[in-house]
Enzyme design. Structure first.
Site, PDB file in Angstrom:
ATOM      1  N   SER A  53       0.770  -1.137   0.085  1.00 21.75           N
ATOM      2  CA  SER A  53       0.044  -0.197   0.118  1.00 21.75           C
ATOM      3  C   SER A  53       0.791   1.206  -0.091  1.00 21.75           C
ATOM      4  O   SER A  53       1.765   1.417  -0.922  1.00 21.75           O
ATOM      5  CB  SER A  53      -0.962   0.041   1.253  1.00 21.75           C
ATOM      6  N   ASP A  99      -9.001  -3.621  -6.652  1.00 16.32           N
ATOM      7  CA  ASP A  99      -8.494  -2.722  -5.995  1.00 16.32           C
ATOM      8  C   ASP A  99      -9.259  -1.561  -5.768  1.00 16.32           C
ATOM      9  O   ASP A  99      -9.498  -0.972  -6.505  1.00 16.32           O
ATOM     10  CB  ASP A  99      -7.189  -2.416  -6.246  1.00 16.32           C
ATOM     11  N   HIS A 114      -7.973  -4.249  -2.077  1.00 17.68           N
ATOM     12  CA  HIS A 114      -6.767  -3.642  -1.538  1.00 17.68           C
ATOM     13  C   HIS A 114      -6.436  -4.252  -0.332  1.00 17.68           C
ATOM     14  O   HIS A 114      -4.906  -4.669   0.057  1.00 17.68           O
ATOM     15  CB  HIS A 114      -6.886  -2.069  -1.429  1.00 17.68           C
TER      16      HIS A 114
END
Length: 465
Positions: A224, A366, A399
């Site tokens: 991330s 995502d 994600h």
């Protein structure tokens, strides 16, 4: 009183109220330091960086040094969530690096290593970039990892377990750089990458880390927000730190190849809070962007920005969901303003062909960072002849779940690189439905979970390796 001053008062008040978290320096003593550097004792009172003098070098000290040079050293007592003492050796190094414009600044990296003697030839090094995603210094990894720290950023506190279990558990030395620097420059990929490489340089100069200087095999890893430096380093490594022996970089939920697309995707969405935080962080590196934001953002937008400057990302990301931050610029499209457009253009992926083998993981669904930007960056890398690109595009993930599903693949890929297995030549792009059914998933868990459990009960890990 400005926002940062108010934030420091708030942080001091919280620190005083929560003094039961203060470390009593009860962890095992680190071995005698053989280097000539003066090493300060672990702090008896664990203060956030805003109030900790260790983070502030002596006047003139930074400009008188080279990037990666160590300015101060101290022992620290690492702990999970500030309470659970970890039986590993740990120090923090204040070192020189550069901002986005080549100007000298100082930041901190935390050096962790297994107890005991180094293997023949020295230890391997894992530089793990935690997803700080914040514009307040007390959210930095160097504070979160210390015994006595207030776990306001509980997400970052939990993420420290990945490099400890996967890195220390393998017998590697691990560094956790405060890659956002002294001004918490969230989103400034160029500066973040430079600070990461200078943190590696500093660790390699620090004898107790048990490394072998610039010959040390180094791997980068981040997920991330931690991919902002981890994925940008391969593009600028040869021009910034050509001497480093970086054998591979793994990144999951990859930092944007198209910043503008990510901003527009999240505006008015559940995670709209990340936009104002990244704008505030990027503006600390680009004065003209900061000026435009002061002059054009309306009162509500300024209030949102101010809130992000005193919050860590678990709170900041969820505050003001659905907010139209782009609508606070008085009717102008901020992404079209030259001062903001130019700052953004200095930091996306895909500007140069990487010279370091890379392992990218990105979920096709995502919800934070659309995969199209990563697809475009990888396509450009491959067309331009990048030496080694492994790219996994998982379908049945998004994600947040991707943090877990990509971990086994990244761990095995990095371990192979650190063990001297050559990286695959060329581009290998796959689109599995799920990585959970792959044999390496269970195998990696069997290798990572035991040292994790041992670390959490105070046992020394990594010595056998």
């Amino acid at each position: 009183m400005n926002v940062r001053s108010a934030g420091r008062v708030l942080i001091l008040g919280v620190a005083v109220l929560l003094t039961p978290w203060v470390s009593t320096v009860s962890a095992q003593a680190a071995p005698d330091d053989p280097s000539t550097l003066p090493i300060e004792s672990a702090p008896a009172l664990t203060l956030p960086p805003e109030l900790d003098d260790f983070y502030r070098p002596a006047a003139g000290a930074v400009t008188a040094t080279e990037p990666g040079e160590i300015l101060r050293v101290r022992r620290v007592n690492p702990a999970f969530f500030g309470l659970v003492q970890l039986n590993i050796d740990a120090w923090q190094l204040l070192y020189r690096t550069n901002n986005s414009h080549g100007e000298a600044i100082a930041t901190v990296t935390t050096v962790l290593k297994p107890r005991g003697e180094a293997p023949a030839g020295g230890r391997k090094l894992l530089s793990y970039q935690i997803a700080e995603d914040s514009v307040a210094q007390y959210c930095a990894p160097s504070y979160v990892i210390q015994s006595g720290a207030i776990p306001a950023d509980y997400v970052n506190a939990a993420e420290t377990l990945i490099p400890i279990a996967a890195g220390i558990g393998q017998g590697w030395t691990v560094v956790l750089p405060d890659y956002q620097g002294p001004n918490s420059a969230y989103g400034a990929a160029r500066m973040n990458a430079q600070a990461t490489m200078d943190g590696i340089r500093a660790a390699e100069r620090f004898e107790p880390a048990q490394l072998s200087g610039a010959q040390t095999p180094v791997a980068l890893w981040g997920d991330s927000g931690g991919t902002i430096p981890s994925s940008f380093v391969p593009e600028i490594k040869e021009s910034y730190a050509p001497e480093l022996n970086i054998v591979g970089a793994a990144a999951g939920g990859v930092a944007p190849g198209d910043y503008a697309a990510v901003v527009r995707h999240n505006n008015n969405g559940v995670y709209a809070g990340l936009i104002s935080a990244s704008f505030a962080g990027l503006a600390t590196e680009y004065p003209e962007m900061a000026r435009v934001m002061r002059e054009r953002v309306d009162l509500l937008g300024q209030f949102v920005l101010a809130s992000k400057k005193v919050l860590c990302h678990p709170q900041g990301a969820l505050l003001f969901p659905g907010f139209n931050y782009l609508g606070t610029f008085g009717g102008s499209d901020p992404l079209g303003l030259p001062e903001i457009r130019d700052a953004i253009a200095d930091n996306p992926l895909g500007q140069q062909r990487p010279t370091v083998p890379i392992y990218f993981y990105h979920a096709q669904n995502d919800e934070l960072i659309p995969i199209a930007g990563t697809d475009a960056a990888v396509d450009k890398y491959c067309r331009e002849g990048a030496p080694s690109v492994t790219y996994v595009r998982e379908f049945a993930a998004e994600h947040i779940s991707g943090v877990a599903t990509h971990l086994p693949g990244a761990f095995h890929w990095l371990r192979d690189r650190l063990n001297g297995v050559p990286a695959p030549i060329g581009c290998d792009i796959s689109s599995p439905v799920s990585t959970l059914t792959e044999p390496q998933f269970g195998q990696a868990l069997a290798e990572i979970l035991p040292p994790l459990a041992q670390a959490l009960v105070g046992q020394a890990i990594g010595q056998q390796n």
